[in-house]
Design a protein around this motif. Structure first.
Motif, PDB file in Angstrom:
ATOM      1  N   LEU A  28     -94.906  33.995 -37.244  1.00 44.48           N
ATOM      2  CA  LEU A  28     -93.838  33.067 -37.614  1.00 44.48           C
ATOM      3  C   LEU A  28     -92.734  33.776 -38.391  1.00 44.48           C
ATOM      4  O   LEU A  28     -91.546  33.455 -38.233  1.00 44.48           O
ATOM      5  CB  LEU A  28     -94.398  31.915 -38.433  1.00 44.48           C
ATOM      6  CG  LEU A  28     -95.113  30.812 -37.642  1.00 44.48           C
ATOM      7  CD1 LEU A  28     -95.819  29.842 -38.601  1.00 44.48           C
ATOM      8  CD2 LEU A  28     -94.132  30.063 -36.757  1.00 44.48           C
ATOM      9  N   ALA A  32     -89.294  33.091 -36.853  1.00 46.58           N
ATOM     10  CA  ALA A  32     -88.493  32.158 -37.654  1.00 46.58           C
ATOM     11  C   ALA A  32     -88.443  32.641 -39.095  1.00 46.58           C
ATOM     12  O   ALA A  32     -89.058  32.043 -39.988  1.00 46.58           O
ATOM     13  CB  ALA A  32     -89.075  30.750 -37.569  1.00 46.58           C
ATOM     14  N   TRP A  37     -89.360  25.873 -39.260  1.00 49.28           N
ATOM     15  CA  TRP A  37     -90.348  25.497 -38.260  1.00 49.28           C
ATOM     16  C   TRP A  37     -91.157  24.298 -38.761  1.00 49.28           C
ATOM     17  O   TRP A  37     -91.167  23.989 -39.945  1.00 49.28           O
ATOM     18  CB  TRP A  37     -91.268  26.660 -37.906  1.00 49.28           C
ATOM     19  CG  TRP A  37     -91.965  27.324 -39.077  1.00 49.28           C
ATOM     20  CD1 TRP A  37     -91.568  28.450 -39.729  1.00 49.28           C
ATOM     21  CD2 TRP A  37     -93.182  26.898 -39.715  1.00 49.28           C
ATOM     22  NE1 TRP A  37     -92.444  28.769 -40.742  1.00 49.28           N
ATOM     23  CE2 TRP A  37     -93.458  27.829 -40.756  1.00 49.28           C
ATOM     24  CE3 TRP A  37     -94.061  25.846 -39.522  1.00 49.28           C
ATOM     25  CZ2 TRP A  37     -94.570  27.717 -41.582  1.00 49.28           C
ATOM     26  CZ3 TRP A  37     -95.178  25.739 -40.335  1.00 49.28           C
ATOM     27  CH2 TRP A  37     -95.423  26.668 -41.352  1.00 49.28           C
ATOM     28  N   ARG A  49     -92.739  23.733 -33.672  1.00 50.71           N
ATOM     29  CA  ARG A  49     -91.342  23.685 -33.241  1.00 50.71           C
ATOM     30  C   ARG A  49     -90.529  24.643 -34.095  1.00 50.71           C
ATOM     31  O   ARG A  49     -90.578  24.609 -35.330  1.00 50.71           O
ATOM     32  CB  ARG A  49     -90.788  22.267 -33.376  1.00 50.71           C
ATOM     33  CG  ARG A  49     -89.400  22.107 -32.709  1.00 50.71           C
ATOM     34  CD  ARG A  49     -88.858  20.721 -32.926  1.00 50.71           C
ATOM     35  NE  ARG A  49     -88.500  20.521 -34.326  1.00 50.71           N
ATOM     36  CZ  ARG A  49     -88.465  19.341 -34.938  1.00 50.71           C
ATOM     37  NH1 ARG A  49     -88.804  18.250 -34.295  1.00 50.71           N
ATOM     38  NH2 ARG A  49     -88.112  19.260 -36.213  1.00 50.71           N
ATOM     39  N   LEU A  50     -89.777  25.502 -33.431  1.00 50.42           N
ATOM     40  CA  LEU A  50     -88.924  26.476 -34.099  1.00 50.42           C
ATOM     41  C   LEU A  50     -87.482  26.017 -33.938  1.00 50.42           C
ATOM     42  O   LEU A  50     -86.976  25.907 -32.815  1.00 50.42           O
ATOM     43  CB  LEU A  50     -89.099  27.867 -33.484  1.00 50.42           C
ATOM     44  CG  LEU A  50     -90.539  28.397 -33.375  1.00 50.42           C
ATOM     45  CD1 LEU A  50     -90.545  29.750 -32.681  1.00 50.42           C
ATOM     46  CD2 LEU A  50     -91.184  28.493 -34.751  1.00 50.42           C
TER      47      LEU A  50
END
Length: 317
Positions: A28, A32, A37, A49-50
């Motif tokens: 992650l 991101a 996220w 969800r990014l």
């Protein structure tokens, strides 16, 4: 024998991945870095969800998902999209199809903005029309070398799973396992002499995995259990979930809606076996109760399965 420890869970099962896993957190940080996220749920896979220049979804799979299976599904989704079936399109992750995350595979796909249809007679009629269309497109887009998923719903595996549940949960599970074996025997006798067509199926088609887009069209999500099997399984599972949704649905109308868009009319043998196939849906959770470690859950599922079979005349198509 009674002093032996219960068998461990299969190594391929594993827990759902977590954002607290160091390997997931490290991935992650790469995808991101500003931490924009959100975990958007999923009972089997971790779905994140990014939010960036493009909204994407990171999916970290359970350990059973193989690389060959996931790559095959990515190609299938591309073919379905070209055939006019809206699905989440795969996106490269760090320049590759897949990334390895602590013994699991992770992938990226586009985020499909959608509205969750509320359970109603109308939304379920549309669901079954969409299922018929999806079956037609799956057949056209199918490539026979797509590996099958790990699947505990195949009837040939049920003696193993019932035995595993009995060994893992102990004597307390014996009565419900005995009931399951008796009902499974009845369903086997109902199957004798019937020919059920095989076809590529979705494997878990219900509201939530079929969603409405902002323009009113529908999209199909969660293809994890796509495989070749009796196509009646898809119809039966969707009927079961529709009846459990709380909506006042007419099973016969839903069946007719599927038949109106299916690539081939439902056969006489499929109509005859439909009540038994619906009964198999909750019965599956009895067979695999050893995974969830819950005798009460197995007993509840057994009650539901027996109730469906007792009302089989109502669901005969």
């Amino acid at each position: 024998m009674s002093g032996l420890p219960p068998p461990p869970l299969p190594g391929w099962f594993g827990p759902r991945a977590s954002t607290d896993d160091p390997a997931v957190a490290a991935l992650l940080d790469q995808l991101a870095p500003t931490r924009t996220w959100q975990d958007i749920g999923g009972s089997f896979n971790l779905n994140i969800r990014l939010d960036g220049a493009a909204t994407l979804v990171l999916r970290v799979h359970r350990p059973w998902a193989t690389r060959a299976r996931l790559v095959g599904l990515r190609r299938l989704r591309e073919r379905l999209q070209r055939a006019g079936i809206r699905v989440a399109q795969p996106v490269p992750i760090l320049g590759r199809d897949l990334a390895r995350v602590d013994g699991r595979w992770a992938e990226l796909e586009e985020f499909v903005p959608h509205v969750q249809p509320s359970p109603s007679p109308e939304s379920h009629l549309r669901l079954f029309e969409e299922l018929g269309r999806l079956h037609a497109r799956l057949r056209a887009a199918w490539e026979p070398d797509l590996p099958h998923p790990v699947d505990t719903t195949e009837p040939t595996s049920w003696p193993y799973w019932l035995g595993f549940t009995r060994r893992r949960l102990g004597a307390g599970a014996e009565p419900v396992v005995r009931r399951a074996k008796l009902l499974l025997g009845e369903l086997g006798r109902a199957r004798r002499g019937l020919q059920l067509p095989l076809a590529p199926i979705h494997g878990d088609y219900k509201l939530g995995n079929a969603v409405q887009l902002l323009d009113g069209s529908w999209a199909n999500l969660d293809l994890d259990f796509v495989r070749v099997r009796e196509r009646l399984y898809d119809v039966a599972a969707s009927l079961y979930w529709a009846s459990e949704s709380g909506a006042n649905v007419d099973l016969h109308e839903l069946c007719d809606a599927y038949n109106s868009s299916a690539p081939e009319p439902v056969t006489r043998d499929e109509r005859r076996f439909l009540p038994a196939m619906i009964t198999l849906i909750p019965l599956h959770w009895v067979a695999t109760a050893g995974i969830t470690d819950s005798v009460p859950e197995a007993e509840r599922a057994m009650d539901v399965a027996e109730a469906w079979w007792a009302r089989r005349e109502e669901s005969t198509w």
